[in-house]
Each structure stands twice: as structure tokens, then as C-alpha cells.
Write a protein that holds these residues in place. Structure first.
Motif, mmCIF file in Angstrom:
data_model
loop_
_atom_site.group_PDB
_atom_site.id
_atom_site.type_symbol
_atom_site.label_atom_id
_atom_site.label_comp_id
_atom_site.label_asym_id
_atom_site.label_seq_id
_atom_site.Cartn_x
_atom_site.Cartn_y
_atom_site.Cartn_z
ATOM 1 N N UNK A 193 -29.862 -20.324 -30.183
ATOM 2 C CA UNK A 193 -29.962 -18.892 -29.870
ATOM 3 C C UNK A 193 -28.647 -18.161 -30.115
ATOM 4 N N UNK A 194 -27.538 -18.771 -29.742
ATOM 5 C CA UNK A 194 -26.255 -18.061 -29.793
ATOM 6 C C UNK A 194 -25.507 -18.232 -31.112
ATOM 7 N N UNK A 195 -25.810 -19.269 -31.869
ATOM 8 C CA UNK A 195 -25.063 -19.534 -33.103
ATOM 9 C C UNK A 195 -25.954 -19.387 -34.339
ATOM 10 N N UNK A 196 -27.050 -20.133 -34.372
ATOM 11 C CA UNK A 196 -27.857 -20.155 -35.584
ATOM 12 C C UNK A 196 -28.592 -18.835 -35.824
ATOM 13 N N UNK A 197 -29.183 -18.264 -34.791
ATOM 14 C CA UNK A 197 -29.937 -17.023 -34.993
ATOM 15 C C UNK A 197 -29.057 -15.880 -35.510
ATOM 16 N N UNK A 198 -27.870 -15.627 -34.911
ATOM 17 C CA UNK A 198 -27.029 -14.561 -35.482
ATOM 18 C C UNK A 198 -26.611 -14.824 -36.924
ATOM 19 N N UNK A 199 -26.298 -16.084 -37.242
ATOM 20 C CA UNK A 199 -25.897 -16.405 -38.605
ATOM 21 C C UNK A 199 -27.062 -16.276 -39.590
ATOM 22 N N UNK A 200 -28.286 -16.388 -39.097
ATOM 23 C CA UNK A 200 -29.470 -16.339 -39.962
ATOM 24 C C UNK A 200 -30.084 -14.955 -40.055
ATOM 25 N N UNK A 201 -29.423 -13.941 -39.520
ATOM 26 C CA UNK A 201 -30.045 -12.618 -39.418
ATOM 27 C C UNK A 201 -30.439 -12.058 -40.791
ATOM 28 N N UNK A 202 -29.563 -12.201 -41.784
ATOM 29 C CA UNK A 202 -29.902 -11.656 -43.102
ATOM 30 C C UNK A 202 -31.044 -12.428 -43.748
ATOM 31 N N UNK A 203 -31.068 -13.744 -43.569
ATOM 32 C CA UNK A 203 -32.177 -14.535 -44.095
ATOM 33 C C UNK A 203 -33.485 -14.159 -43.419
ATOM 34 N N UNK A 204 -33.415 -13.940 -42.109
ATOM 35 C CA UNK A 204 -34.617 -13.543 -41.366
ATOM 36 C C UNK A 204 -35.127 -12.202 -41.866
ATOM 37 N N UNK A 205 -34.215 -11.256 -42.096
ATOM 38 C CA UNK A 205 -34.621 -9.936 -42.572
ATOM 39 C C UNK A 205 -35.280 -10.023 -43.941
ATOM 40 N N UNK A 206 -34.699 -10.800 -44.840
ATOM 41 C CA UNK A 206 -35.277 -10.939 -46.178
ATOM 42 C C UNK A 206 -36.660 -11.566 -46.125
ATOM 43 N N UNK A 207 -36.801 -12.621 -45.315
ATOM 44 C CA UNK A 207 -38.101 -13.269 -45.205
ATOM 45 C C UNK A 207 -39.111 -12.375 -44.503
ATOM 46 N N UNK A 208 -38.653 -11.568 -43.550
ATOM 47 C CA UNK A 208 -39.583 -10.670 -42.863
ATOM 48 C C UNK A 208 -40.211 -9.701 -43.859
ATOM 49 N N UNK A 209 -39.411 -9.130 -44.748
ATOM 50 C CA UNK A 209 -39.947 -8.194 -45.741
ATOM 51 C C UNK A 209 -40.991 -8.893 -46.609
ATOM 52 N N UNK A 210 -40.661 -10.079 -47.099
ATOM 53 C CA UNK A 210 -41.581 -10.806 -47.981
ATOM 54 C C UNK A 210 -42.867 -11.166 -47.252
ATOM 55 N N UNK A 211 -42.735 -11.690 -46.035
ATOM 56 C CA UNK A 211 -43.913 -12.150 -45.309
ATOM 57 C C UNK A 211 -44.754 -10.990 -44.778
ATOM 58 N N UNK A 212 -44.115 -9.864 -44.457
ATOM 59 C CA UNK A 212 -44.881 -8.698 -44.025
ATOM 60 C C UNK A 212 -45.773 -8.200 -45.161
ATOM 61 N N UNK A 213 -45.206 -8.110 -46.365
ATOM 62 C CA UNK A 213 -45.999 -7.676 -47.514
ATOM 63 C C UNK A 213 -47.104 -8.691 -47.807
ATOM 64 N N UNK A 214 -46.783 -9.972 -47.671
ATOM 65 C CA UNK A 214 -47.788 -11.027 -47.864
ATOM 66 C C UNK A 214 -48.934 -10.866 -46.875
ATOM 67 N N UNK A 215 -48.607 -10.641 -45.616
ATOM 68 C CA UNK A 215 -49.650 -10.480 -44.603
ATOM 69 C C UNK A 215 -50.440 -9.198 -44.771
ATOM 70 N N UNK A 216 -49.763 -8.115 -45.163
ATOM 71 C CA UNK A 216 -50.442 -6.832 -45.327
ATOM 72 C C UNK A 216 -51.450 -6.875 -46.483
ATOM 73 N N UNK A 217 -51.125 -7.590 -47.548
ATOM 74 C CA UNK A 217 -51.963 -7.613 -48.747
ATOM 75 C C UNK A 217 -53.029 -8.699 -48.722
ATOM 76 N N UNK A 218 -53.221 -9.372 -47.604
ATOM 77 C CA UNK A 218 -54.230 -10.421 -47.541
ATOM 78 C C UNK A 218 -55.621 -9.865 -47.816
#
Length: 284
Positions: A193-218
Motif C-alpha cells: 500500500x505505501x510503496x508499490x501502489x504510489x510507484x505504480x500510479x502511472x501504470x495504473x492510470x495507463x491501464x485504467x484508460x485501456x481497460x475502461x475503453x475495453x469494458x465500454x466497447x463490450x
């Protein structure tokens, strides 16, 4: 040293502008069609490229439903957009959460056959959707999850791609951070929670955009698991508008297409900086 030639610069810009025009023209045509009446679209061949005066009327009919020009009822797109939004958010958040925890377990926990487990997850990328869709539907139907948000989202929230990306990122994190967290008395979940999640924030944001579009277009999966119109996503709603009847309200179809494009486009615009940074940032 790269030589700059004015002729090549002009050629590059012409090619780019031509590409933008090819992509943007269908969108412009759809937007113009949504401001006209169905009679104007059907009677004029080719369709007029000048915006009409029925913008608000068409979009109000598209969002909230009502009788069309022939007196037949049209479905409302607003409830379907809500279903699509909830499903897309559930799929995106679920994929990220499960992938983060899976990658964390594979990288930082020592257990037998750890690498085999990872490759078993990764090899699912080689299975086409058509191979998995029948047994998945059987499970969902057996659990009574048809016509529900659980049926729309739960079978789609596992992602081997996201697990692989997070695993590769976690492998780049220095072991000194793990040792420092251990010396401070941090347990596994606190380190996560305190180390990995903050360091992964940009990766999470990029994947969120991709997966949101994937889910929306189902389209295919909701087509199988939903028989109740209250659970139709917006993509199925557009298909219903052009279901092969003798008269199609093409202005409403085009307005529904524009509305269906707005949420994914808004997500991309709002998260563009994080999306690009998460894909190209190498300063890990």
C-alpha cells in the motif's frame, strides 16, 4: 546530425493532415447527421454536409426515448449509458486490482511452482475469446448471474496482460526498498500500500484508460448474458436501433453513436498525461 529540409517538413504535415481528415470525416458526418431529421437523411443522396437545426430535438429523443417520426417507440439511451459506465468501471477497477495483487504475489512471495503459476496465467493470452466464451457462459448461467452487473463484469476482470505488465514493473523495483520496509517493521500489505501502489500510479492510470475503453466497447459478451433490456449496454442499444426494420431513424442512430463515444473520449482527454507517461516513462 539530422538535416532539416523544408520540402520534407511540408510533406510530413500534408500526410498528417490527410490522416487526420480521413479519421475525422466520418465523425463529422455522424455529427452532422445527428442534427438532421430521418427524412432529410433518407431523401438526400448523398447526405447533406451542412448541420441541420434539429440538434436538441434529436439528442433529447436519443437520451430519453419516445416515438419516432413513424410513431414507433424508440429506446432511451441514457439508462444504457449508465449500464455501460458501471460495467466499464467495474471491469477496469477489477482488472487492475486483481492484476496488482497477482503480480505482487508472484514477485514478492516465495512458493512452490511460482514461475509455473505465472506462465499458466500468461498462456491464457493465447486462447481466443471464442474458445473461452461457451464454458464461461455455462458457469455464469449456472451461478444465476445472467442479466446482472456481476454477469457483465466478473467474467472479464481477470487480465493476463495487466498481470504481466505489473510483474515486469515490480521486478525493476530495487531490493533495497523491500529491505528498508522490512527494517521499519512494515508487513507485506503495508509495503504494497505505501510503496508499490504510489510507484505504480502511472501504470495504473495507463491501464485504467485501456481497460475502461475495453469494458465500454463490450458487445459480444453482453449480447450473450443479457436478455432483459434494462441491462443492455449502449453498444447493444445502437444495434437495436438498426435492427433491420423497414424504417431506421438514422439521425437517432448517429446521435447515439456520438453519445457512445463521449465517455471514452473524455477519459482519454482527462488522463492523457498519465496515460502517455505510464506507457513511455522509463524512470522507474
Amino acid at each position: 546530425m539530422i538535416e532539416r529540409r523544408p520540402g520534407l517538413q511540408i510533406l510530413r504535415h500534408v500526410i498528417l493532415l490527410l490522416g487526420v481528415a480521413i479519421v475525422a470525416f466520418p465523425l463529422y458526418l455522424t455529427l452532422v447527421g445527428s442534427t438532421q431529421t430521418a427524412q432529410q437523411i433518407n431523401q438526400s443522396v448523398p447526405m447533406s454536409l451542412v448541420p441541420g437545426s434539429h440538434f436538441w430535438e434529436t439528442y433529447r429523443l436519443t437520451l430519453f426515448g419516445g416515438p419516432n417520426s413513424q410513431g414507433s417507440p424508440l429506446p432511451a439511451m441514457w439508462p444504457m449509458m449508465q449500464v455501460s459506465l458501471i460495467s466499464a468501471l467495474g471491469i477496469a477497477i477489477g482488472k487492475i486490482a486483481i492484476s496488482l495483487l497477482s503480480a505482487f504475489a508472484i514477485v514478492y512471495f516465495r512458493f512452490p511452482l511460482r514461475n509455473l503459476v505465472f506462465w499458466m496465467i500468461f498462456v491464457t493470452l493465447m486462447l481466443p475469446v471464442e474458445v473461452r466464451i461457451s464454458p464461461t457462459y455455462e458457469v455464469v448461467a449456472g451461478l444465476g448471474m445472467l442479466n446482472s452487473f456481476a454477469g457483465l463484469t466478473v467474467p472479464l476482470i481477470a487480465s493476463a496482460t495487466a498481470t504481466f505488465l505489473f510483474r515486469q514493473f515490480f521486478l525493476t523495483i530495487p531490493d533495497e526498498l523491500v529491505e528498508a520496509a522490512r527494517m521499519d517493521g512494515a508487513g507485506p500489505m503495508r509495503f504494497f500500500k505505501d510503496v508499490l501502489l504510489p510507484l505504480s500510479s502511472t501504470n495504473i492510470a495507463a491501464l485504467f484508460v485501456i481497460q475502461f475503453i475495453y469494458g465500454w466497447n463490450q458487445y459480444l459478451w453482453p449480447l450473450l448474458v443479457t436478455t432483459n433490456e434494462d441491462m443492455y449496454p449502449v453498444v447493444l442499444g445502437i444495434k437495436r436501433l438498426i435492427s433491420g426494420e423497414s424504417w431506421t431513424e438514422w439521425n437517432v442512430v448517429m446521435a447515439a453513436a456520438i453519445l457512445a463515444m463521449l465517455p471514452p473520449a473524455l477519459v482519454v482527454v482527462l488522463m492523457q498525461k498519465w496515460f502517455v507517461k505510464g506507457l513511455v516513462d522509463t524512470e522507474k
